[in-house]
Design an enzyme around this catalytic site. Structure first.
Site, PDB file in Angstrom:
ATOM      1  N   CYS A 118       0.812  -1.235   0.000  1.00  0.00           N
ATOM      2  CA  CYS A 118       0.000   0.000   0.000  1.00  0.00           C
ATOM      3  C   CYS A 118       0.839   1.276   0.000  1.00  0.00           C
ATOM      4  CB  CYS A 118      -0.936   0.012   1.202  1.00  0.00           C
ATOM      5  SG  CYS A 118      -2.088  -1.356   1.183  1.00  0.00           S
ATOM      6  N   HIS A 297      -2.769   7.533   3.379  1.00  0.00           N
ATOM      7  CA  HIS A 297      -3.318   6.278   2.858  1.00  0.00           C
ATOM      8  C   HIS A 297      -4.699   6.052   3.495  1.00  0.00           C
ATOM      9  CE1 HIS A 297      -3.772   2.287   1.454  1.00  0.00           C
ATOM     10  NE2 HIS A 297      -3.533   1.693   2.604  1.00  0.00           N
ATOM     11  N   ASN A 327     -10.246   0.624   0.820  1.00  0.00           N
ATOM     12  CA  ASN A 327      -8.793   0.618   0.662  1.00  0.00           C
ATOM     13  C   ASN A 327      -8.432   0.003  -0.685  1.00  0.00           C
ATOM     14  OD1 ASN A 327      -6.049   0.129   0.812  1.00  0.00           O
ATOM     15  ND2 ASN A 327      -6.119  -0.902   2.806  1.00  0.00           N
TER      16      ASN A 327
HETATM   17  N1  COA Z   1     -18.722  -7.471  10.274  1.00  0.00           N
HETATM   18  C1  COA Z   1     -19.108  -7.795  11.536  1.00  0.00           C
HETATM   19  N2  COA Z   1     -18.254  -8.186  12.474  1.00  0.00           N
HETATM   20  C2  COA Z   1     -16.968  -8.297  12.142  1.00  0.00           C
HETATM   21  C3  COA Z   1     -16.504  -8.006  10.855  1.00  0.00           C
HETATM   22  C4  COA Z   1     -17.440  -7.585   9.904  1.00  0.00           C
HETATM   23  N3  COA Z   1     -17.087  -7.281   8.650  1.00  0.00           N
HETATM   24  N4  COA Z   1     -15.170  -8.192  10.816  1.00  0.00           N
HETATM   25  C5  COA Z   1     -14.796  -8.580  12.040  1.00  0.00           C
HETATM   26  N5  COA Z   1     -15.888  -8.661  12.843  1.00  0.00           N
HETATM   27  C6  COA Z   1     -15.948  -9.047  14.246  1.00  0.00           C
HETATM   28  C7  COA Z   1     -14.804  -9.940  14.652  1.00  0.00           C
HETATM   29  O1  COA Z   1     -15.078 -11.282  14.334  1.00  0.00           O
HETATM   30  C8  COA Z   1     -14.753  -9.696  16.156  1.00  0.00           C
HETATM   31  O2  COA Z   1     -15.761 -10.474  16.753  1.00  0.00           O
HETATM   32  P1  COA Z   1     -15.536 -11.173  18.189  1.00  0.00           P
HETATM   33  O3  COA Z   1     -15.302 -10.027  19.117  1.00  0.00           O
HETATM   34  O4  COA Z   1     -16.804 -11.883  18.403  1.00  0.00           O
HETATM   35  O5  COA Z   1     -14.338 -12.039  18.000  1.00  0.00           O
HETATM   36  C9  COA Z   1     -15.156  -8.237  16.288  1.00  0.00           C
HETATM   37  O6  COA Z   1     -15.813  -7.875  15.062  1.00  0.00           O
HETATM   38  C10 COA Z   1     -14.007  -7.288  16.535  1.00  0.00           C
HETATM   39  O7  COA Z   1     -12.986  -7.607  15.599  1.00  0.00           O
HETATM   40  P2  COA Z   1     -11.642  -6.790  15.563  1.00  0.00           P
HETATM   41  O8  COA Z   1     -10.718  -7.402  14.583  1.00  0.00           O
HETATM   42  O9  COA Z   1     -11.153  -6.602  16.982  1.00  0.00           O
HETATM   43  O10 COA Z   1     -12.192  -5.398  15.036  1.00  0.00           O
HETATM   44  P3  COA Z   1     -11.423  -4.031  14.903  1.00  0.00           P
HETATM   45  O11 COA Z   1     -12.103  -2.975  15.667  1.00  0.00           O
HETATM   46  O12 COA Z   1      -9.939  -4.186  15.110  1.00  0.00           O
HETATM   47  O13 COA Z   1     -11.656  -3.680  13.368  1.00  0.00           O
HETATM   48  C11 COA Z   1     -10.468  -3.798  11.271  1.00  0.00           C
HETATM   49  C12 COA Z   1     -11.187  -4.575  12.381  1.00  0.00           C
HETATM   50  C13 COA Z   1      -9.927  -4.770  10.268  1.00  0.00           C
HETATM   51  C14 COA Z   1     -11.464  -2.862  10.624  1.00  0.00           C
HETATM   52  C15 COA Z   1      -9.310  -2.965  11.910  1.00  0.00           C
HETATM   53  O14 COA Z   1      -8.542  -3.789  12.771  1.00  0.00           O
HETATM   54  C16 COA Z   1      -8.405  -2.369  10.882  1.00  0.00           C
HETATM   55  O15 COA Z   1      -8.784  -1.467  10.160  1.00  0.00           O
HETATM   56  N6  COA Z   1      -7.124  -2.784  10.837  1.00  0.00           N
HETATM   57  C17 COA Z   1      -6.158  -2.255   9.941  1.00  0.00           C
HETATM   58  C18 COA Z   1      -6.446  -2.746   8.546  1.00  0.00           C
HETATM   59  C19 COA Z   1      -5.544  -2.154   7.524  1.00  0.00           C
HETATM   60  O16 COA Z   1      -5.125  -1.039   7.647  1.00  0.00           O
HETATM   61  N7  COA Z   1      -5.264  -2.926   6.487  1.00  0.00           N
HETATM   62  C20 COA Z   1      -4.553  -2.541   5.345  1.00  0.00           C
HETATM   63  C21 COA Z   1      -3.177  -2.100   5.574  1.00  0.00           C
HETATM   64  S1  COA Z   1      -2.550  -1.283   4.167  1.00  0.00           S
END
Ligand code: COA
Length: 370
Positions: A118, A297, A327
């Site tokens: 990215c 980004h 993204n």
């Molecule tokens: N819809 C509903 N629930 C979802 C879900 C979705 N699309 N995706 C994950 N969940 C659930 C998980 O299963 C978890 O459930 P649990 O508590 O029962 O286990 C809960 O939501 C929390 O998951 P978590 O991973 O802790 O959420 P988060 O607040 O960290 O958000 C992201 C997840 C991916 C949005 C976040 O971590 C993120 O943006 N990370 C960086 C990603 C990134 O930048 N990627 C590219 C890099 S270039």
């Protein structure tokens, strides 16, 4: 004297998929996706290719088509370099850059693809700027090297082709698109004031996408073996183990899709953005108060908000374009930059920071004077 951005454009595929549409694929909701990421819709290629999008973005950046920012129209023979960042090329050979060169008739251009996940567009700008600076220092053409005065720097991705549409942790985040910028060496203008490129080891394999080139290989350690052509590739098995995806692949998950540990990437992203901005400012001998505008980004709106807080900057100094795109990896920054120009938010003389992070882990920033 320096390398200045003189044009910028973007292109998106036609199909727009809303959060609610994704509930047909995975257990998710508009409410979860909106509050956790800021994303409402994303664009997805159906019949468009990565290079189709890049071609449209480049034409706008060159001033050939409506819709881009241009200081002037660029003639095809003026471009002597194409740096095309992509993690999702349409084909391996020829490169996307070579296809783009042919389509646009940029017959003087040296063209190649590069991949820094990215952060690719930031790396691409850094590479172009270094090549142009070396060229200028060597009195263009008299140095025993190619002379580079004008470059097209592209970030183009068809990320939805490496998305696992059964994995709600990742599939709600990504979209497709392309952005392009024209950069020119100027003897009068400062342009890019500093660049900062960095790698950290992704020791936890928080963001991976193992490839699967799978032409049959009729060899084993002893030589030709027709049986080996039918067997699993032992090298791929080792790399799967190194990347920590063996179990998932053995359980039938498609190998060539993104695997991500969201929280680990989130933590890295907030730190990396803040650090890259600090470092690029230090290299230029400036402070955050000197910066007019930041183009980050676009991975998650919450990451941008945390980073803004860390920099003690109001959010209105950031271009945030994630709501209707998601993204799209290395395409995000040039598309978001194009949005900022379209919205009239960047003015001549402004000091602008482009900042990104991504798989690898890569991160970096470019500081330029508009
Ligand atoms: N819809 C509903 N629930 C979802 C879900 C979705 N699309 N995706 C994950 N969940 C659930 C998980 O299963 C978890 O459930 P649990 O508590 O029962 O286990 C809960 O939501 C929390 O998951 P978590 O991973 O802790 O959420 P988060 O607040 O960290 O958000 C992201 C997840 C991916 C949005 C976040 O971590 C993120 O943006 N990370 C960086 C990603 C990134 O930048 N990627 C590219 C890099 S270039």
């Amino acid at each position: 004297m320096g390398c200045t951005i003189i044009g910028c454009g973007k292109a998106l595929p036609a199909l727009e998929i809303a959060n609610d549409d994704l509930t047909a694929l995975v257990d998710t909701s508009d409410e979860w996706i909106t509050t956790r990421t800021g994303i409402k819709t994303r664009r997805i290629c159906v019949d468009e290719t990565n290079v189709d999008l890049a071609e449209r973005a480049a034409r706008a950046a060159l001033g050939w088509d409506e819709g881009g920012f241009n200081e002037r129209r660029i003639d095809p023979e003026e471009i002597d370099l194409i740096v095309y960042s992509t993690a999702t090329p349409d084909v391996m050979v020829p490169t996307c850059a070579a296809l783009l060169r042919r389509r646009l008739g940029l017959s003087n251009a040296v063209a190649f693809d590069m991949n820094a996940a990215c952060t690719g567009f930031i790396y691409g700008l850094g590479i172009a700027e270094s090549m142009m600076a070396a060229s200028a220092a060597g009195a263009a053409g008299a140095s025993g090297r190619n002379a580079f005065r004008r470059a097209l720097v592209v970030g183009g991705e068809r990320l939805t082709r490496i998305t696992n549409w059964e994995d709600r942790n990742t599939c709600v985040l990504f979209g497709d698109g392309a952005g392009a910028a024209v950069v020119e060496w100027s003897d009068e203008r400062a342009g890019i004031l500093a660049t900062y490129l960095r790698n950290d080891d992704d020791t936890d394999n928080a963001l991976t996408c193992p490839t699967a080139f799978d032409a049959p290989q009729p060899f084993d350690a002893q030589g030709v073996s027709l049986e080996a052509a039918q067997a699993a590739d032992p090298g791929l098995a080792r790399i799967d183990a190194e990347l920590g995806v063996t179990e998932a692949v053995e359980a039938g998950r498609p190998r060539q899709t993104l695997y991500m540990h969201g929280q680990k990437v989130f933590k890295f992203a907030v730190e990396a953005m803040g650090r890259a901005v600090d470092e690029v400012l230090e290299r230029a001998g400036l402070t955050i108060e000197d910066v007019s505008f930041i183009v980050p980004h676009q991975a998650n709106e919450r990451i941008i908000k945390y980073a803004a807080k860390r920099m003690k900057l109001p959010l209105d100094r950031f271009q945030i374009s994630i709501a209707h795109r998601g993204n799209s990896s290395s395409a995000c920054i040039p598309m978001t930059l194009s949005d900022a120009y379209d919205a009239g938010r960047i003015h001549p003389g402004d000091k602008v920071v482009l900042v990104g992070f991504g798989g690898g882990f890569t991160s970096g920033a470019v500081l330029y004077e508009a």
